[in-house]
Design an enzyme around this catalytic site. Structure first.
Site, PDB file in Angstrom:
ATOM      1  CD1 TRP A 153      -2.137  -2.249   1.682  1.00 14.37           C
ATOM      2  CD2 TRP A 153      -2.992  -1.164  -0.079  1.00 14.37           C
ATOM      3  NE1 TRP A 153      -3.148  -3.020   1.159  1.00 14.37           N
ATOM      4  CE2 TRP A 153      -3.698  -2.381   0.089  1.00 14.37           C
ATOM      5  CE3 TRP A 153      -3.359  -0.326  -1.132  1.00 14.37           C
ATOM      6  CZ2 TRP A 153      -4.740  -2.778  -0.755  1.00 14.37           C
ATOM      7  CZ3 TRP A 153      -4.404  -0.712  -1.978  1.00 14.37           C
ATOM      8  CH2 TRP A 153      -5.077  -1.922  -1.778  1.00 14.37           C
ATOM      9  CE  LYS A 167      -8.616  -3.398   4.886  1.00 10.31           C
ATOM     10  NZ  LYS A 167      -8.901  -2.381   3.876  1.00 10.31           N
ATOM     11  CG  ASP A 190      -2.953   4.063   4.398  1.00  9.88           C
ATOM     12  OD1 ASP A 190      -3.993   3.938   5.069  1.00  9.88           O
ATOM     13  OD2 ASP A 190      -2.722   3.394   3.367  1.00  9.88           O
TER      14      ASP A 190
HETATM   15  N1  PMP Z   1      -4.299   1.524   2.461  1.00  9.09           N
HETATM   16  C1  PMP Z   1      -4.387   0.359   3.133  1.00  9.09           C
HETATM   17  C2  PMP Z   1      -3.458   0.142   4.305  1.00  9.09           C
HETATM   18  C3  PMP Z   1      -5.303  -0.610   2.753  1.00  9.09           C
HETATM   19  O1  PMP Z   1      -5.387  -1.757   3.429  1.00  9.09           O
HETATM   20  C4  PMP Z   1      -6.145  -0.368   1.654  1.00  9.09           C
HETATM   21  C5  PMP Z   1      -7.210  -1.338   1.206  1.00  9.09           C
HETATM   22  N2  PMP Z   1      -7.156  -2.594   1.635  1.00  9.09           N
HETATM   23  C6  PMP Z   1      -6.006   0.840   0.958  1.00  9.09           C
HETATM   24  C7  PMP Z   1      -5.088   1.770   1.411  1.00  9.09           C
HETATM   25  C8  PMP Z   1      -6.851   1.144  -0.230  1.00  9.09           C
HETATM   26  O2  PMP Z   1      -8.129   1.401   0.187  1.00  9.09           O
HETATM   27  P1  PMP Z   1      -9.369   1.482  -0.792  1.00  9.09           P
HETATM   28  O3  PMP Z   1      -9.590   0.115  -1.335  1.00  9.09           O
HETATM   29  O4  PMP Z   1     -10.454   1.975   0.114  1.00  9.09           O
HETATM   30  O5  PMP Z   1      -9.019   2.443  -1.861  1.00  9.09           O
END
Ligand code: PMP
Length: 328
Positions: free
Chosen positions: A66, A159, A135
Site C-alpha cells: 500500500w 476495516k 495511512d
Molecule cells: N491503504 C491500506 C493500508 C489498505 O489496506 C487499503 C485497502 N485494503 C487501501 C489503502 C486502499 O483502500 P481502498 O480500497 O479503500 O481504496
C-alpha cells in the site's frame, strides 16, 4: 433523507464528536468524511500537501504494497524520495537510523499497517519535525494514538470502523490551502473542510454505520480496550504459529509483526499449495471465511479487526493446532 437535512446533520455531527472523543483529537485539527477510499487519498495527499514547500518533494517509507502504491501515485505530482534502500521483500521496517530523510521534504509518508504483508509500525516514526502523513486504513482505532504528532492521518472505514464508502481524513488546520491547482475540487481538503464535508453528497449511510461502530467502541472501553484485545488476539495466533515446529511460517520479522493482519504459509516459507488449500477448505467448512492471503502474495492471512472476537480467534487457533496435530 437529504444530506442537508437536520436529521443527517445530527448523524454527521455526532459521528465527528464521537471520533474526536475516542482519539482525543485536538481542536486545531479538522475531521473530514470523504469518498474515494484509501486509494483516493494516495492522490489527495500529494495534491494537497506536496506544495507545502517550493521544491515539491516528499519522503516515503515503503514497507509494503500500500505504501508502494501511494509513492507511485505521488510521483505524478512531485519528487518522491524513498528514504531507505528498496526492500526485496516486505517483511520488516527498515532501521530508522538508516533512513535518508530530506529536510526539504514537504512531508514524510508512511503506512502504519501494511494489510497485505502484515507489517505494522509499533511506534510513530521520528521524522525530525517534518510534517508526518500516515495511512491508518487497516489499524485505525485499534490502539490509542497521539494525533498531535501528525500533520495528516487518513483511513478507509471498512476495516475497523464500519463499512466501505467513507474515508476519514484528520488534518492539522495550518496545512490547508497549499493545494495544487490541478487538484479535483472534491479532493481539496480546504474546500471540503470549509463545507463541513458537504461540498458534495457524502457517503451518508456509511457515515451512519461508522457512527454506530464508534459508539460501540466507546461503550467497549475505547481505543485502549481495542488495543488490549488486539494484543491478546494476535498473540493467540502468533503463539500457535511459533509453536508449530515450522508447519506454519510467518515471514514477518518479530518486531514488525502486525496485530491486525497475520500472513502465514503452511509447510514451508514458500507454502505447500495442497496443504494450504486443505487448510482453507476445512476452515471454510467450519465457517471461518476470508482466510486466503491477498492474491499478490498467496498463502493464508488471518485479519483480526475490531469486529473479530477473542472467541473467534480461539476457534481459529484450535483449528490450527488440530491441523498441526494431524499433519506432523
Ligand atoms: N491503504 C491500506 C493500508 C489498505 O489496506 C487499503 C485497502 N485494503 C487501501 C489503502 C486502499 O483502500 P481502498 O480500497 O479503500 O481504496
Amino acid at each position: 433523507m437529504s444530506h442537508r437535512s437536520s436529521d443527517f446533520t445530527k448523524i454527521l455531527n455526532n459521528t465527528e464528536i464521537c471520533m474526536r472523543e475516542l482519539l482525543n483529537i485536538p481542536d486545531n485539527y479538522k475531521v473530514l468524511f470523504l469518498q474515494g477510499g484509501g486509494s483516493g487519498q494516495f492522490s489527495a495527499v500529494p495534491l494537497n500537501l506536496i506544495g507545502l514547500k517550493e521544491g515539491k518533494c516528499a519522503d516515503y517509507i515503503v514497507t509494503g504494497a500500500w505504501s508502494a502504491k501511494a509513492a507511485k501515485e505521488a510521483e505524478k505530482y512531485g519528487k518522491v524520495n524513498i528514504v531507505h534502500p528498496k526492500l526485496t521483500s516486505y517483511t520488516e521496517i527498515p532501521d530508522p537510523n538508516s533512513w535518508n530523510l530530506n529536510p526539504d521534504a514537504s512531508y514524510v509518508y508512511y503506512c502504519a499497517n501494511e494489510t497485505v504483508h502484515g507489517v505494522e509500525f509499533q511506534d510513530v516514526p521520528d521524522v525530525k519535525g517534518t510534517v508526518l502523513v500516515c495511512d491508518m486504513s487497516s489499524n485505525f482505532l485499534s490502539r490509542p494514538i497521539d494525533i498531535s504528532k501528525f500533520g495528516l492521518i487518513f483511513a478507509g472505514a471498512q476495516k475497523n470502523v464500519g463499512c466501505a464508502g467513507v474515508t476519514i481524513v484528520i488534518i492539522r488546520e495550518d496545512l490547508l490551502g497549499f493545494t495544487l491547482k490541478e487538484c479535483p475540487t472534491i479532493l481539496d481538503y480546504k474546500i471540503q473542510a470549509g463545507n463541513g464535508s458537504l461540498y458534495n453528497t457524502p457517503p451518508c449511510f456509511s457515515i451512519y454505520i461508522m457512527g454506530l461502530v464508534l459508539e460501540w467502541i466507546k461503550n467497549n472501553g475505547g481505543a485502549a480496550c481495542m488495543e488490549k484485545l488486539s494484543i491478546l488476539k494476535s498473540e493467540i495466533i502468533y503463539n500457535v504459529i511459533d509453536e508449530s515446529n515450522g508447519l506454519f511460517v510467518c515471514p514477518v520479522e518479530k518486531k514488525s509483526r502486525s496485530r491486525m493482519n497475520i500472513p502465514f504459509r503452511i509447510g514451508s516459507i514458500k507454502g505447500d499449495s495442497a496443504l494450504e488449500k486443505e487448510f482453507l477448505d476445512k476452515a471454510a467448512a467450519l465457517g471461518m471465511m476470508s482466510l486466503k492471503g491477498h492474491r499478490s502474495v498467496g498463502g493464508i492471512r488471518a485479519s483480526l479487526y475490531n469486529a473479530v472476537t477473542v472467541e473467534d480467534v480461539e476457534k481459529l487457533a484450535d483449528f490450527m493446532r488440530h491441523f498441526k496435530e494431524t499433519h506432523q
